[in-house]
Design an enzyme around this catalytic site. Structure first.
Site, PDB file in Angstrom:
ATOM      1  N   GLY A   1      49.030  31.529  64.531  1.00  0.00           N
ATOM      2  CA  GLY A   1      49.290  31.268  65.947  1.00  0.00           C
ATOM      3  C   GLY A   1      49.776  29.860  66.164  1.00  0.00           C
ATOM      4  O   GLY A   1      50.114  29.139  65.219  1.00  0.00           O
ATOM      5  N   GLY A   2      49.810  29.462  67.444  1.00  0.00           N
ATOM      6  CA  GLY A   2      50.283  28.134  67.783  1.00  0.00           C
ATOM      7  C   GLY A   2      49.405  27.029  67.240  1.00  0.00           C
ATOM      8  O   GLY A   2      49.867  25.900  67.026  1.00  0.00           O
TER       9      GLY A   2
ATOM     10  N   ILE B   1      45.066  35.604  57.328  1.00  0.00           N
ATOM     11  CA  ILE B   1      44.446  36.613  58.188  1.00  0.00           C
ATOM     12  C   ILE B   1      44.702  36.338  59.666  1.00  0.00           C
ATOM     13  O   ILE B   1      44.287  37.115  60.528  1.00  0.00           O
ATOM     14  CB  ILE B   1      42.921  36.691  57.945  1.00  0.00           C
ATOM     15  CG1 ILE B   1      42.268  35.325  58.170  1.00  0.00           C
ATOM     16  CG2 ILE B   1      42.622  37.212  56.555  1.00  0.00           C
ATOM     17  CD1 ILE B   1      40.753  35.341  58.053  1.00  0.00           C
TER      18      ILE B   1
ATOM     19  N   ASP C   1      40.691  28.880  77.299  1.00  0.00           N
ATOM     20  CA  ASP C   1      41.676  29.723  76.614  1.00  0.00           C
ATOM     21  C   ASP C   1      41.016  31.022  76.177  1.00  0.00           C
ATOM     22  O   ASP C   1      41.247  31.515  75.068  1.00  0.00           O
ATOM     23  CB  ASP C   1      42.264  28.982  75.417  1.00  0.00           C
ATOM     24  CG  ASP C   1      43.567  29.632  74.923  1.00  0.00           C
ATOM     25  OD1 ASP C   1      44.249  30.296  75.733  1.00  0.00           O
ATOM     26  OD2 ASP C   1      43.905  29.468  73.741  1.00  0.00           O
TER      27      ASP C   1
ATOM     28  N   LYS D   1      40.778  27.635  58.773  1.00  0.00           N
ATOM     29  CA  LYS D   1      41.876  27.415  59.716  1.00  0.00           C
ATOM     30  C   LYS D   1      42.520  26.072  59.450  1.00  0.00           C
ATOM     31  O   LYS D   1      41.882  25.027  59.570  1.00  0.00           O
ATOM     32  CB  LYS D   1      41.362  27.491  61.164  1.00  0.00           C
ATOM     33  CG  LYS D   1      42.464  27.301  62.191  1.00  0.00           C
ATOM     34  CD  LYS D   1      42.063  27.827  63.569  1.00  0.00           C
ATOM     35  CE  LYS D   1      41.098  26.963  64.293  1.00  0.00           C
ATOM     36  NZ  LYS D   1      40.919  27.362  65.707  1.00  0.00           N
TER      37      LYS D   1
END
Length: 450
Positions: free
Chosen positions: A155-156, A152, A274, A174
């Site tokens: 990314g980095g 879903i 971020d 994650k």
């Protein structure tokens, strides 16, 4: 014939026998030894008892002080310096069983020190349940073998999978990329922060896995994904729901409250570092929560204090003073918030190389237009199809203008931003809240529209 001397004198040199034993002297010596032994018992033994008593009392006092210090650390101070062994004894049984990792393999010392003895300086909150500890096998089962159809997010930082835990809870899992010390630091930071900081405007941490070389984080599932997908749809997600004006204002308020909590209700302050659209997640009701604290930094405890650190972040969101000098403050997050506010208003990305020069970077293009009524209207996201309040638009433009000022001192506190947004987010009945706006004065200064 010489007679034998019985008077006790020296024996004759020619006598083959030793001198006679004197019984009176023998009894005298026994008397002396008896007296000495009696004195030893009466003097030395009591002294030894007293010394043992003193030692025992000293040990009890030392133990009491250690326990008091431990309680003070748990209640109001950081738990720095505790050994992992002593901390593991205080863990609930379900956490202690995972302390050695799967198959008996221990966690790395850095991760263990972070998870069980946080060193960020935050007060430990024993009333709040800390994140669960999962094995890699448990999360692999939850994510159905980490199959591609369960992805879903990507990314980095790694890949995010949708999974169902053993108790039926749907979660976002994650899996972090392992890239040396930086990847380990990001894992530790997220676990430490989200285990201690609890707010309805931050994505909740369910648990984590530090099983051998695996590093995974388990978050609450946000069914409507990230804000970026809705504001900037691509060919792969072109069917995303278009956010209406009221929903955008409510998202802005939720995000402002998240940063207000981090900056002004946490001691020391936390700088996200971020903050961007892809790190803002939406629940089933399109309420926003801020996520991804791997790059967060603990701020200075001084007023307007700066933290000197290497520059990290995403192009287009990084505050100019931080990009140039590496000096990070909470006002750096305020700048990033202003960029997201411009995205909500215009529907544009922060940097778009497909646009002509002068329009490719959002902030310098938008800033001179935010104080002009006609140009502000022209900036509005075409996807809204004109369905918005012009009065609210002017206020949003004014807030965005002060948040993205190049001088950090001119940017507002997030508390003031929150108070300025509250009246704009209408309740279902259509009435405005009565909370006064502490941001009204600085907004009016920028509210000079022609």
């Amino acid at each position: 014939m010489a007679s034998a001397d019985l008077s006790g004198g020296p024996a004759s040199p020619t006598s083959p026998f030793p001198p006679p034993v004197h019984h009176a002297d023998h009894q005298h010596r026994h008397g002396i030894l008896g007296a000495t032994s009696s004195t030893f018992v009466m003097v030395v033994v009591p002294l030894a008892s007293v010394l043992l008593f003193v030692v025992a009392v000293s040990i009890l006092l030392i133990l009491r002080r250690v326990r008091s210090a431990g309680k003070a650390h748990e209640g109001g101070g950081g738990i720095v310096g505790h050994s992992s062994n002593s901390l593991s004894k205080r863990l609930p049984s379900n956490l202690s069983s995972y302390y050695a990792g799967a198959n008996g393999d221990p966690y790395s010392p850095d991760v263990r020190r972070c998870i069980y003895g946080g060193n960020l300086g935050f007060p430990f909150q024993p009333k709040n349940k800390r994140g669960q500890v999962f094995t890699y096998r448990e999360l692999e089962t939850a994510a159905d073998g980490f199959r591609e159809e369960n992805v879903i997010g990507n990314g980095g930082f790694g890949v995010v999978y949708r999974g169902t835990l053993a108790d039926g809870t749907v979660a976002a899992i994650k899996m972090l990329k392992r890239e040396g010390k930086q990847g380990e630091r990001e894992f530790r930071m997220e676990v430490d922060l989200l285990s201690r900081l609890h707010s309805p405007y931050l994505v909740g941490l369910i648990g984590y896995c530090a099983d051998q070389h695996h590093r995974l984080l388990v978050f609450e599932y946000m069914p409507n994904g990230c804000l970026q997908r809705h504001l900037h749809p691509t060919s792969s997600n072109s069917q995303q729901h278009v956010l209406d004006w009221c929903t955008r204002l409510r998202i802005a308020l939720d995000c402002a409250r998240a940063l207000e909590f981090l900056h002004e209700h946490t001691v020391p302050a936390v700088i996200h570092r971020d903050y961007k659209c892809s790190n803002i997640l939406l629940d089933q009701n399109y309420r926003a929560k801020v996520s991804d604290f791997g790059m967060a930094k603990i701020g200075s405890d001084k007023i307007n204090g700066q933290v000197l650190t290497r520059v990290l972040g995403t192009t287009g969101y990084v505050a100019p003073e931080y990009a140039l000098t590496g000096k990070l403050t909470t006002k750096s997050d305020v700048y990033s918030f202003g960029v997201v506010l411009l995205e909500l208003l215009t529907g544009r990305v922060p940097v778009d190389i497909k646009r002509p020069p002068g329009e490719d970077v959002l902030v310098p293009w938008a800033l001179p237009r935010l104080t002009n009524r006609q140009k502000v209207v022209e900036m509005v996201d075409p996807a809204l199809q004109g369905r918005y309040s012009k009065k609210d638009l002017i206020q949003i433009a004014a807030i965005a203008a002060v948040c993205v000022q190049s001088e950090s001192d001119y940017r507002p506190l997030m508390t003031d931003v929150v108070q300025s947004l509250i009246p704009l987010v209408r309740s279902p009945s259509g009435t405005c809240p009565t909370t006064p706006s502490r941001f009204s004065a600085p907004v009016s200064k920028f509210n000079v529209v022609t």
